[in-house]
Write an enzyme that holds these catalytic residues in place. Structure first.
Site, mmCIF file in Angstrom:
data_model
loop_
_atom_site.group_PDB
_atom_site.id
_atom_site.type_symbol
_atom_site.label_atom_id
_atom_site.label_comp_id
_atom_site.label_asym_id
_atom_site.label_seq_id
_atom_site.Cartn_x
_atom_site.Cartn_y
_atom_site.Cartn_z
ATOM 1 N N ASN A 11 0.871 -1.176 0.000
ATOM 2 C CA ASN A 11 0.000 0.000 0.000
ATOM 3 C C ASN A 11 0.905 1.222 0.000
ATOM 4 O OD1 ASN A 11 -1.735 2.096 0.614
ATOM 5 N ND2 ASN A 11 -2.181 1.396 2.709
ATOM 6 N N LYS A 13 0.131 4.285 -0.203
ATOM 7 C CA LYS A 13 -0.457 5.485 0.417
ATOM 8 C C LYS A 13 -0.213 6.699 -0.487
ATOM 9 C CE LYS A 13 0.079 3.230 4.814
ATOM 10 N NZ LYS A 13 0.183 3.338 6.255
ATOM 11 N N HIS A 98 -9.342 1.480 5.154
ATOM 12 C CA HIS A 98 -8.052 1.630 5.842
ATOM 13 C C HIS A 98 -8.242 2.594 7.017
ATOM 14 C CE1 HIS A 98 -3.921 2.712 6.697
ATOM 15 N NE2 HIS A 98 -3.557 1.621 6.054
ATOM 16 N N GLU A 100 -6.542 4.923 8.041
ATOM 17 C CA GLU A 100 -6.272 6.331 7.715
ATOM 18 C C GLU A 100 -7.476 6.972 7.037
ATOM 19 O OE1 GLU A 100 -2.539 5.606 5.711
ATOM 20 O OE2 GLU A 100 -1.653 5.072 7.642
ATOM 21 N N GLU A 168 -5.138 -4.639 10.761
ATOM 22 C CA GLU A 168 -4.052 -3.676 10.961
ATOM 23 C C GLU A 168 -4.279 -2.902 12.255
ATOM 24 O OE1 GLU A 168 -2.137 -2.551 6.935
ATOM 25 O OE2 GLU A 168 -3.887 -1.300 7.210
ATOM 26 N N GLY A 174 3.053 2.225 10.681
ATOM 27 C CA GLY A 174 4.076 3.259 10.516
ATOM 28 C C GLY A 174 4.850 3.576 11.770
ATOM 29 N N SER A 213 3.729 -2.168 10.202
ATOM 30 C CA SER A 213 5.178 -2.286 10.417
ATOM 31 C C SER A 213 5.761 -3.644 10.014
ATOM 32 C CB SER A 213 5.535 -1.950 11.871
ATOM 33 O OG SER A 213 5.236 -0.592 12.145
HETATM 34 P P1 PGA Z 1 3.162 0.276 7.495
HETATM 35 O O1 PGA Z 1 1.665 0.523 6.960
HETATM 36 O O2 PGA Z 1 3.658 -0.998 6.879
HETATM 37 O O3 PGA Z 1 3.939 1.479 6.998
HETATM 38 O O4 PGA Z 1 3.100 0.204 8.978
HETATM 39 C C1 PGA Z 1 0.780 -0.555 6.791
HETATM 40 C C2 PGA Z 1 -0.551 -0.054 6.275
HETATM 41 O O5 PGA Z 1 -1.051 0.964 6.769
HETATM 42 O O6 PGA Z 1 -1.156 -0.667 5.366
#
Ligand code: PGA
Length: 251
Positions: A11, A13, A98, A100, A168, A174, A213
Site C-alpha cells: 500500500n 499510500k 483503511h 487512515e 491492521e 508506521g 510495520s
Molecule cells: P506500514 O503501513 O507498513 O507502513 O506500517 C501498513 C498499512 O497501513 O497498510
C-alpha cells in the site's frame, strides 16, 4: 479445503511520482527472476500511477490495486474515483476502510461496506481493513472492536474470491511497533471464527492479511502465524528491495 493463496500486498499510500516506475519495474524483474513462492504479489499505488503501473505490471507476476473508491459508479462527486474507473485502469483490487481513511475522512463501517459493494459491482476484489487503536487494545477491547468492524463493514454477499480482510492494529501502522506473534494469532483466530460463523465455507477461504510495520526482518515470523494469509505493507513496499525481502517469506 486447501489453504488460501497468500498475498504480499503493498500500500503506497500518498507516495510515488512517475519516477517511481523504476521501483515498479525493479519489483517485476525480481518477481520474474525469483518467483514469489506460493504468494500473489500486489501493489496499490496512488490513483495517479494506476495507468502507468498497469502498463508495467500487465502480463507479469505482479497485480495492481487501488487504495480507496467511491460507493457510486459515476456522478457529481468532485475529486472522487469510482470502482468502475479503477477497474478500467486494469486493476484487480481495491483497499477499503483503511484506518487512515476511517480517521482522516470519518468513514464509518456503513461507508466502508458501501465501498466494498461498489468494488464487487465493478468486478474488483475488496481488501477490507479493520484494527483497534492503542487505547482500545489497552482496555482489552481489541476483539470486540475488530469483530464489530467486520460485522459492519463486510457485505452480506462477500465470498472468498471477492473479499480479503486486513487486520491492521492502528498503533502498529508506521510506528515500527508490532503485536507479538501470539497477539496476532489470537486476533486472526477471532476474525476467522467470526467469518466462518457468518459465511460458512466462504469464511474459511477468505484471506486474512496482517498489516502494521511489516518489514523483511519480521515478515517470516508474522507470516507463519496461523490464519495469517499474507501481509499489507506500507512503508516497506515503496522500495523494491525491501518489498522483495518480505516476499522472501513465501519463497
Ligand atoms: P506500514 O503501513 O507498513 O507502513 O506500517 C501498513 C498499512 O497501513 O497498510
Amino acid at each position: 479445503m486447501s489453504a488460501p493463496k497468500p498475498i504480499a500486498a503493498g500500500n503506497w499510500k500518498m507516495n510515488g511520482l512517475k519516477a517511481s516506475a523504476v521501483e515498479a519495474r525493479s519489483l517485476v524483474e525480481k518477481v520474474s527472476q525469483q518467483g514469489s513462492g506460493d504468494a500473489e504479489v500486489l501493489i496499490c499505488p496512488p490513483f495517479t500511477l494506476l495507468g502507468l503501473f498497469a502498463d508495467i505490471f500487465g502480463g507479469t507476476g505482479v497485480t495492481l490495486g487501488a487504495q480507496d473508491c467511491h460507493a457510486n459508479a459515476s456522478g457529481a462527486h468532485t475529486g472522487d474515483i469510482s470502482a468502475e474507473m479503477i477497474k478500467d485502469t486494469g486493476a484487480d483490487y481495491v483497499i477499503v476502510g483503511h484506518s487512515e481513511r476511517r480517521a482522516d475522512h470519518g468513514e464509518s463501517d456503513a461507508v466502508v461496506k458501501a465501498k466494498a459493494e461498489a468494488a464487487y459491482r465493478a468486478g474488483l476484489k475488496a481488501i477490507i481493513c479493520v484494527g483497534e487503536t492503542e487505547g482500545e487494545r489497552d482496555s482489552d477491547k481489541t476483539i470486540d472492536v475488530v469483530c464489530g468492524q467486520l460485522d459492519g463493514s463486510i457485505p452480506d454477499d462477500a465470498t472468498a474470491e471477492t473479499t480479503v480482510i486486513a487486520y491492521e492494529p492502528v498503533w502498529a501502522i508506521g510506528t515500527g511497533k508490532t503485536p507479538t506473534a501470539d497477539d496476532v494469532k489470537e486476533v486472526h483466530a477471532a476474525i476467522r471464527d467470526n467469518l466462518v460463523k457468518r459465511f460458512g465455507a466462504a469464511g474459511e477461504g477468505m484471506r486474512l492479511l496482517y498489516g502494521g510495520s511489516v518489514k523483511p526482518s519480521n515478515a517470516e515470523e508474522l507470516m507463519s502465524v496461523a490464519n495469517v494469509n499474507g501481509a499489507l505493507v506500507g512503508g516497506a513496499s515503496l522500495k523494491a528491495d525491501d518489498f522483495d525481502g518480505i516476499i522472501n517469506a513465501y519463497r
